[in-house]
Design a protein around this motif. Sequence first.
Motif, PDB file in Angstrom:
ATOM      1  N   THR A 230      43.048  -9.461  65.262  1.00 45.44           N
ATOM      2  CA  THR A 230      44.306  -9.002  64.972  1.00 45.44           C
ATOM      3  C   THR A 230      45.587  -9.091  65.897  1.00 45.44           C
ATOM      4  OG1 THR A 230      43.984  -6.796  65.839  1.00 45.44           O
ATOM      5  CG2 THR A 230      43.226  -7.285  63.680  1.00 45.44           C
ATOM      6  N   LEU A 231      45.139  -9.377  67.172  1.00 45.72           N
ATOM      7  CA  LEU A 231      46.154  -9.858  68.011  1.00 45.72           C
ATOM      8  C   LEU A 231      46.298 -11.373  67.979  1.00 45.72           C
ATOM      9  CD1 LEU A 231      45.379  -7.407  71.115  1.00 45.72           C
ATOM     10  CD2 LEU A 231      47.301  -6.956  69.360  1.00 45.72           C
ATOM     11  N   LYS A 232      47.672 -11.908  67.669  1.00 40.30           N
ATOM     12  CA  LYS A 232      47.772 -13.310  67.369  1.00 40.30           C
ATOM     13  C   LYS A 232      48.518 -14.041  68.289  1.00 40.30           C
ATOM     14  CE  LYS A 232      45.665 -12.993  63.379  1.00 40.30           C
ATOM     15  NZ  LYS A 232      44.271 -13.652  63.226  1.00 40.30           N
ATOM     16  N   GLU A 233      49.553 -13.293  69.208  1.00 43.32           N
ATOM     17  CA  GLU A 233      50.564 -13.679  70.012  1.00 43.32           C
ATOM     18  C   GLU A 233      50.036 -13.908  71.583  1.00 43.32           C
ATOM     19  OE1 GLU A 233      53.139 -15.413  69.027  1.00 43.32           O
ATOM     20  OE2 GLU A 233      52.691 -15.224  66.902  1.00 43.32           O
ATOM     21  N   PRO A 234      49.570 -15.012  71.956  1.00 43.67           N
ATOM     22  CA  PRO A 234      49.214 -15.023  73.255  1.00 43.67           C
ATOM     23  C   PRO A 234      50.162 -14.690  74.256  1.00 43.67           C
ATOM     24  CG  PRO A 234      49.175 -17.205  72.300  1.00 43.67           C
ATOM     25  CD  PRO A 234      49.427 -16.329  71.231  1.00 43.67           C
ATOM     26  N   THR A 235      51.595 -15.114  74.092  1.00 47.55           N
ATOM     27  CA  THR A 235      52.489 -14.859  75.009  1.00 47.55           C
ATOM     28  C   THR A 235      52.926 -13.325  74.924  1.00 47.55           C
ATOM     29  OG1 THR A 235      54.162 -15.420  73.506  1.00 47.55           O
ATOM     30  CG2 THR A 235      53.444 -16.962  75.023  1.00 47.55           C
ATOM     31  N   ALA A 236      52.893 -12.625  73.958  1.00 44.08           N
ATOM     32  CA  ALA A 236      53.079 -11.261  73.770  1.00 44.08           C
ATOM     33  C   ALA A 236      52.162 -10.413  74.273  1.00 44.08           C
ATOM     34  CB  ALA A 236      53.262 -10.751  71.898  1.00 44.08           C
ATOM     35  N   THR A 237      50.728 -10.717  74.013  1.00 47.18           N
ATOM     36  CA  THR A 237      49.398  -9.745  74.401  1.00 47.18           C
ATOM     37  C   THR A 237      48.597 -10.935  75.060  1.00 47.18           C
ATOM     38  OG1 THR A 237      48.455 -10.044  72.252  1.00 47.18           O
ATOM     39  CG2 THR A 237      49.787  -8.153  72.805  1.00 47.18           C
ATOM     40  N   PRO A 238      48.999 -11.331  76.284  1.00 46.92           N
ATOM     41  CA  PRO A 238      47.722 -12.245  76.981  1.00 46.92           C
ATOM     42  C   PRO A 238      46.713 -11.544  77.337  1.00 46.92           C
ATOM     43  CG  PRO A 238      49.738 -11.518  78.623  1.00 46.92           C
ATOM     44  CD  PRO A 238      49.932 -11.032  77.133  1.00 46.92           C
ATOM     45  N   ILE A 239      45.640 -12.147  77.406  1.00 44.13           N
ATOM     46  CA  ILE A 239      44.287 -11.995  77.419  1.00 44.13           C
ATOM     47  C   ILE A 239      43.888 -11.777  78.879  1.00 44.13           C
ATOM     48  CG2 ILE A 239      43.256 -14.372  77.580  1.00 44.13           C
ATOM     49  CD1 ILE A 239      41.458 -11.454  75.828  1.00 44.13           C
ATOM     50  N   LEU A 240      43.463 -10.648  79.236  1.00 42.34           N
ATOM     51  CA  LEU A 240      42.801 -10.475  80.796  1.00 42.34           C
ATOM     52  C   LEU A 240      41.430 -10.859  80.704  1.00 42.34           C
ATOM     53  CD1 LEU A 240      44.374  -6.985  81.355  1.00 42.34           C
ATOM     54  CD2 LEU A 240      45.240  -9.311  82.257  1.00 42.34           C
ATOM     55  N   PHE A 241      40.734 -10.401  79.953  1.00 39.74           N
ATOM     56  CA  PHE A 241      39.099 -10.857  79.972  1.00 39.74           C
ATOM     57  C   PHE A 241      38.711 -10.419  78.305  1.00 39.74           C
ATOM     58  CE2 PHE A 241      38.548  -6.634  81.501  1.00 39.74           C
ATOM     59  CZ  PHE A 241      37.221  -6.027  81.058  1.00 39.74           C
ATOM     60  N   ALA A 242      37.464 -11.410  78.206  1.00 41.04           N
ATOM     61  CA  ALA A 242      36.691 -11.131  76.844  1.00 41.04           C
ATOM     62  C   ALA A 242      35.360 -11.077  77.315  1.00 41.04           C
ATOM     63  CB  ALA A 242      36.885 -12.205  75.829  1.00 41.04           C
ATOM     64  N   PHE A 243      34.582 -10.370  76.518  1.00 40.35           N
ATOM     65  CA  PHE A 243      33.198 -10.493  77.070  1.00 40.35           C
ATOM     66  C   PHE A 243      32.218 -10.354  75.697  1.00 40.35           C
ATOM     67  CE2 PHE A 243      34.058  -5.925  76.796  1.00 40.35           C
ATOM     68  CZ  PHE A 243      32.759  -5.411  76.109  1.00 40.35           C
ATOM     69  N   ILE A 244      30.960 -10.834  76.000  1.00 45.14           N
ATOM     70  CA  ILE A 244      30.004 -10.483  75.000  1.00 45.14           C
ATOM     71  C   ILE A 244      28.701 -10.016  75.664  1.00 45.14           C
ATOM     72  CG2 ILE A 244      29.169 -13.156  75.077  1.00 45.14           C
ATOM     73  CD1 ILE A 244      28.194 -13.064  72.178  1.00 45.14           C
ATOM     74  N   GLN A 245      28.162  -9.128  75.204  1.00 44.32           N
ATOM     75  CA  GLN A 245      26.706  -8.772  75.794  1.00 44.32           C
ATOM     76  C   GLN A 245      25.733  -8.609  74.545  1.00 44.32           C
ATOM     77  OE1 GLN A 245      27.373  -4.783  77.675  1.00 44.32           O
ATOM     78  NE2 GLN A 245      24.990  -4.351  77.416  1.00 44.32           N
ATOM     79  N   THR A 246      24.666  -9.222  74.774  1.00 45.93           N
ATOM     80  CA  THR A 246      23.621  -9.151  73.597  1.00 45.93           C
ATOM     81  C   THR A 246      22.848  -8.021  73.849  1.00 45.93           C
ATOM     82  OG1 THR A 246      21.959 -10.319  75.322  1.00 45.93           O
ATOM     83  CG2 THR A 246      23.116 -11.498  73.671  1.00 45.93           C
ATOM     84  N   ASP A 247      22.381  -7.331  72.549  1.00 47.35           N
ATOM     85  CA  ASP A 247      21.724  -5.994  72.837  1.00 47.35           C
ATOM     86  C   ASP A 247      20.240  -6.122  73.100  1.00 47.35           C
ATOM     87  OD1 ASP A 247      20.324  -7.031  70.629  1.00 47.35           O
ATOM     88  OD2 ASP A 247      20.773  -5.596  69.096  1.00 47.35           O
ATOM     89  N   GLU A 248      19.566  -5.144  73.233  1.00 42.89           N
ATOM     90  CA  GLU A 248      18.081  -5.148  73.695  1.00 42.89           C
ATOM     91  C   GLU A 248      17.117  -6.256  72.877  1.00 42.89           C
ATOM     92  OE1 GLU A 248      18.316  -1.699  70.980  1.00 42.89           O
ATOM     93  OE2 GLU A 248      19.564  -2.676  72.346  1.00 42.89           O
ATOM     94  N   THR A 249      17.540  -6.363  71.505  1.00 42.53           N
ATOM     95  CA  THR A 249      16.878  -7.265  70.682  1.00 42.53           C
ATOM     96  C   THR A 249      16.940  -8.737  71.149  1.00 42.53           C
ATOM     97  OG1 THR A 249      16.467  -5.688  68.901  1.00 42.53           O
ATOM     98  CG2 THR A 249      16.154  -7.940  68.458  1.00 42.53           C
ATOM     99  N   LEU A 250      18.236  -9.032  71.380  1.00 43.80           N
ATOM    100  CA  LEU A 250      18.432 -10.535  71.617  1.00 43.80           C
ATOM    101  C   LEU A 250      17.965 -10.655  72.954  1.00 43.80           C
ATOM    102  CD1 LEU A 250      21.579 -10.731  69.330  1.00 43.80           C
ATOM    103  CD2 LEU A 250      19.522 -11.420  68.981  1.00 43.80           C
ATOM    104  N   SER A 251      18.532  -9.760  73.953  1.00 42.86           N
ATOM    105  CA  SER A 251      18.078  -9.932  75.383  1.00 42.86           C
ATOM    106  C   SER A 251      16.549 -10.230  75.527  1.00 42.86           C
ATOM    107  CB  SER A 251      18.312  -8.559  76.244  1.00 42.86           C
ATOM    108  OG  SER A 251      19.861  -8.509  76.075  1.00 42.86           O
ATOM    109  N   ALA A 252      15.719  -9.495  74.990  1.00 44.70           N
ATOM    110  CA  ALA A 252      14.190  -9.540  74.736  1.00 44.70           C
ATOM    111  C   ALA A 252      13.864 -11.120  74.501  1.00 44.70           C
ATOM    112  CB  ALA A 252      13.611  -8.428  74.135  1.00 44.70           C
ATOM    113  N   ARG A 253      14.690 -11.650  73.321  1.00 45.08           N
ATOM    114  CA  ARG A 253      14.221 -13.191  73.082  1.00 45.08           C
ATOM    115  C   ARG A 253      14.887 -14.165  74.090  1.00 45.08           C
ATOM    116  NH1 ARG A 253      15.848 -12.328  66.785  1.00 45.08           N
ATOM    117  NH2 ARG A 253      14.490 -10.966  66.085  1.00 45.08           N
ATOM    118  N   GLY A 254      15.610 -13.673  75.053  1.00 45.74           N
ATOM    119  CA  GLY A 254      16.345 -14.622  75.895  1.00 45.74           C
ATOM    120  C   GLY A 254      17.412 -15.243  75.467  1.00 45.74           C
TER     121      GLY A 254
END
Length: 140
Positions: A61-85
């Motif tokens: 929903t945030l569309k304007e990079p100069t108005a709300t610049p990103i500090l960081f983005a992340f992804i974390q897999t859950d236990e099901t996907l982590s167990a699959r590598g």
Amino acid sequence: MTNEFMTDAVPGSNILISGCVVRFSDPEGWPSIHANGAHLCAGVESVEVDPRNGFLRVIQTLKEPTATPILFAFIQTDETLSARGIIGGASGGTGDTHYVLYDTTIDRRLDLREQEDRLRVQSPVANVWLGWVHLAASAS
């Protein structure tokens, strides 16, 4: 010499946090937003498989990079996907974010356009947890 980019420390009180759980419970492994009484999705309009590269694409929903610049983005897999590598990485962060999923068992990036690769992440309980931290728009 002037610097058009902010390089000074930003107060921690001036940030926005958004996040979402994306689930791969569809029988063919297509991603969907997982939201219910215990899981909220904030700051996300939709999810899809990007037809250009097979990455998981999240439209925010945030569309304007100069108005709300990103500090960081992340992804974390859950236990099901982590167990699959399965591991992941984020690219972008304002407007949309691309998430690359990598299968360490077969030692390659997954192309979610391909059913065989979607089935590597498919499960009734397989999730990725996504999040973003943005600098809040200044009240000038």
